[in-house]
Design a protein around this motif. Structure first.
Motif, PDB file in Angstrom:
ATOM      1  N   GLY A 201       0.796  -1.217   0.000  1.00 18.14           N
ATOM      2  CA  GLY A 201       0.000   0.000   0.000  1.00 18.14           C
ATOM      3  C   GLY A 201       0.827   1.265   0.000  1.00 18.14           C
ATOM      4  N   GLY A 202       2.077   1.211   0.508  1.00 11.41           N
ATOM      5  CA  GLY A 202       2.943   2.378   0.516  1.00 11.41           C
ATOM      6  C   GLY A 202       3.991   2.353  -0.572  1.00 11.41           C
ATOM      7  N   VAL A 203       3.723   1.630  -1.658  1.00  6.15           N
ATOM      8  CA  VAL A 203       4.715   1.444  -2.713  1.00  6.15           C
ATOM      9  C   VAL A 203       5.127   2.768  -3.352  1.00  6.15           C
ATOM     10  CG1 VAL A 203       3.019   1.074  -4.552  1.00  6.15           C
ATOM     11  CG2 VAL A 203       5.281  -0.005  -4.727  1.00  6.15           C
ATOM     12  N   ALA A 204       4.235   3.757  -3.369  1.00  8.00           N
ATOM     13  CA  ALA A 204       4.530   5.029  -4.032  1.00  8.00           C
ATOM     14  C   ALA A 204       5.396   5.952  -3.191  1.00  8.00           C
ATOM     15  CB  ALA A 204       3.225   5.740  -4.402  1.00  8.00           C
ATOM     16  N   GLY A 205       5.598   5.631  -1.902  1.00 13.20           N
ATOM     17  CA  GLY A 205       6.365   6.512  -1.043  1.00 13.20           C
ATOM     18  C   GLY A 205       5.543   7.711  -0.601  1.00 13.20           C
ATOM     19  N   PRO A 206       6.170   8.703   0.035  1.00  7.98           N
ATOM     20  CA  PRO A 206       5.409   9.863   0.514  1.00  7.98           C
ATOM     21  C   PRO A 206       4.858  10.692  -0.634  1.00  7.98           C
ATOM     22  CG  PRO A 206       7.766  10.247   0.751  1.00  7.98           C
ATOM     23  CD  PRO A 206       7.604   8.804   0.338  1.00  7.98           C
ATOM     24  N   GLU A 207       3.653  11.216  -0.440  1.00 10.58           N
ATOM     25  CA  GLU A 207       3.031  12.079  -1.442  1.00 10.58           C
ATOM     26  C   GLU A 207       3.080  13.524  -0.973  1.00 10.58           C
ATOM     27  OE1 GLU A 207      -0.852  10.779  -2.470  1.00 10.58           O
ATOM     28  OE2 GLU A 207      -0.093   9.108  -3.661  1.00 10.58           O
ATOM     29  N   SER A 208       2.785  14.439  -1.882  1.00 10.59           N
ATOM     30  CA  SER A 208       2.719  15.846  -1.507  1.00 10.59           C
ATOM     31  C   SER A 208       1.558  16.072  -0.557  1.00 10.59           C
ATOM     32  CB  SER A 208       2.545  16.717  -2.748  1.00 10.59           C
ATOM     33  OG  SER A 208       3.677  16.647  -3.579  1.00 10.59           O
TER      34      SER A 208
END
Length: 477
Positions: A201-208
């Motif tokens: 679920g956190g594959v994209a890393g931190p978002e803006s």
């Protein structure tokens, strides 16, 4: 001589074992470490093999690419590894860890459960950049780090930091946050992403950071402008309502039981003025479980968009800012992943995946897929997880161009500009774009298929009439 000949096969094996033990005990020769290394040798995680593959200390809770490092969060410790080689750079005890900042200037926030405070570390060296001893909660984004501390249960302060900064950008009063120490990224009132097996679920890393955040405090919602720290609204939901903060709007979702079904009314309010800006009837945002239409879940979606089901059963994607229908699927189609630019849809016959551009509401690419195929969208690639055969595939979200194709049963754990981390159990490995792909990305593209996602967000204080995605301004400025 006759006694030696009469030993037989078992006797000779026993004699040989005793000899080896004696040699190992006296330090003359010890074959056991090399033998154990051979038995315990890791099998390659994928075909083609990763650039590197390492066994970490424990089963990862999360893995994040942070610039030139890989941050691996485990149950009681966190470690950093080189993205280029997989070599461990540092390790320390911690119960939780979260990455903030962009790929050019990331940091790692770490802390211990049941203890107040946290530390901000340099991801390459592990050196402490900043230390706090009061905070009970931390939220991490690409362009902001938020924390909260309380002097009393009803007297809390929310602070915003540049991820590498040493002084707060702003602070805001909140009449409470929650009970206890909340560690990293406690849930706020927004959207919940569509999930799929084998893709973390956190594959994209931190978002803006979103333009607005909704903090639940004592059955009320406090809406905070993340550009200024101003608390815009302090709202109590109605008896049949659920509140969410999406796309710079405060959404009031009403679900009423009528004629054996739940009737939904969705209203969007401008938190700065309290005025209604759009309204839609009959769109089911999947917040209710149909047990008296009680809403226990946040609406599905991502960033500025919401996912709902129209009265005719077709899935729809709505713009949270102005309520526009960005996409309405065909009958039988299944939405697998969405952000505020693209959508990945499984066709009605379950034989293919469609890549859709939400700005144009059209299909840009199609590729074959099985009925159990899952997918996810990240800033750098669209991920596809297939079964029978078991594969992980990354494609460019706009064109569908293949970036990597792996025959593997491993999971996708993290995605960066030039590749992704896969893992199974305690084994993790790094795969660069181009491995096993039908077409290697041209070098002049830098293997970065899409622009920095941080540029897609606009805080309410600077929105004007352009909208959070700048989609309403003709000159794009």
């Amino acid at each position: 001589m006759c006694g030696v000949k009469g030993l037989g096969v078992r006797g000779w094996l026993l004699l040989g074992l005793i000899t080896v033990i004696v040699l190992a005990a006296t330090g003359v020769w010890n074959p056991f470490p090399a033998l154990w290394d051979w038995v315990d040798r890791s099998k390659p995680l994928s075909d083609p093999e990763p650039v590197w593959q390492q066994r970490v200390g424990g089963t990862p809770k999360s893995v994040t690419i942070a610039g030139d490092t890989v941050i691996v969060e485990q149950r009681t410790r966190v470690e950093a590894r080189s993205l280029a080689t997989g070599t461990q750079l540092w390790e320390r005890k911690a119960d939780w860890a979260a990455v903030a900042g962009s790929e050019r200037a990331p940091v790692v926030a770490v802390g211990k459960l049941l203890d107040k405070g946290y530390e901000v570390l340099d991801p390459v060296t592990g050196v402490v950049r900043r230390r706090d001893e009061r905070a009970i909660a931390v939220w991490t984004y690409r362009n902001l780090l938020l924390d909260a501390y309380c002097v009393r249960s009803t007297d809390c302060t929310l602070r915003a930091w540049d991820p590498r900064g040493s002084t707060p950008l702003w602070s805001a009063f909140l009449p409470g946050v929650n009970s206890g120490v909340l560690a990293d990224n406690p849930e706020l009132l927004g959207t919940r992403r569509l999930g799929t097996p084998r893709i973390d679920g956190g594959v994209a890393g931190p978002e803006s950071v979103p333009p607005l955040l909704g903090f639940p405090v004592d059955d009320r919602v406090h809406v905070v402008d993340t550009a200024t720290g101003r608390v815009l609204q302090n709202v109590e939901p109605g008896r049949e309502e659920r509140l969410a903060v999406v796309g710079g709007r405060l959404l009031r979702i009403a679900a009423t039981s009528r004629d054996g079904t739940c009737q939904f009314v969705l209203t969007a309010v401008d938190p700065a003025t309290g005025q209604q800006v759009w309204r839609r009837n009959g769109v089911n945002l999947r917040t209710a479980d149909y047990a008296g239409c009680v809403q226990r879940e946040d609406p599905q979606g991502a960033r500025n968009v919401l996912v709902g089901v129209a009265p005719d059963g077709r899935e729809a994607v709505l713009d949270g800012y102005d309520g526009r229908l960005l996409q309405v699927g065909a009958e039988g189609e299944k939405l697998l992943a969405v952000d505020d630019r693209y959508a990945l849809v499984r066709s009605a016959d379950k034989g293919s995946i469609l890549g859709r551009d939400l700005s144009a509401d059209r299909t840009r690419w199609t590729r074959p897929a099985g009925g159990k195929t899952g997918a996810a969208l990240t800033p750098y690639a669209a991920l596809i997880a297939e079964e029978k055969p078991s594969r992980l595939i990354a494609v460019e979200p706009r064109t569908g161009r293949e970036l990597v194709l792996l025959r593997t049963s491993a999971n996708a754990l993290a995605v960066g500009p030039n590749g992704m981390i896969i893992g199974e159990g305690r084994e993790i490995g790094y795969v660069r774009w181009g491995a096993g792909a039908a077409e290697v990305p041209p070098p002049d593209e830098g293997a970065v298929p899409v622009p920095d996602p941080g540029d897609t967000w606009r805080p309410p204080a600077g929105q004007g009439s352009c909208g959070p995605k700048n989609e309403l301004c003709a000159d794009g400025k």
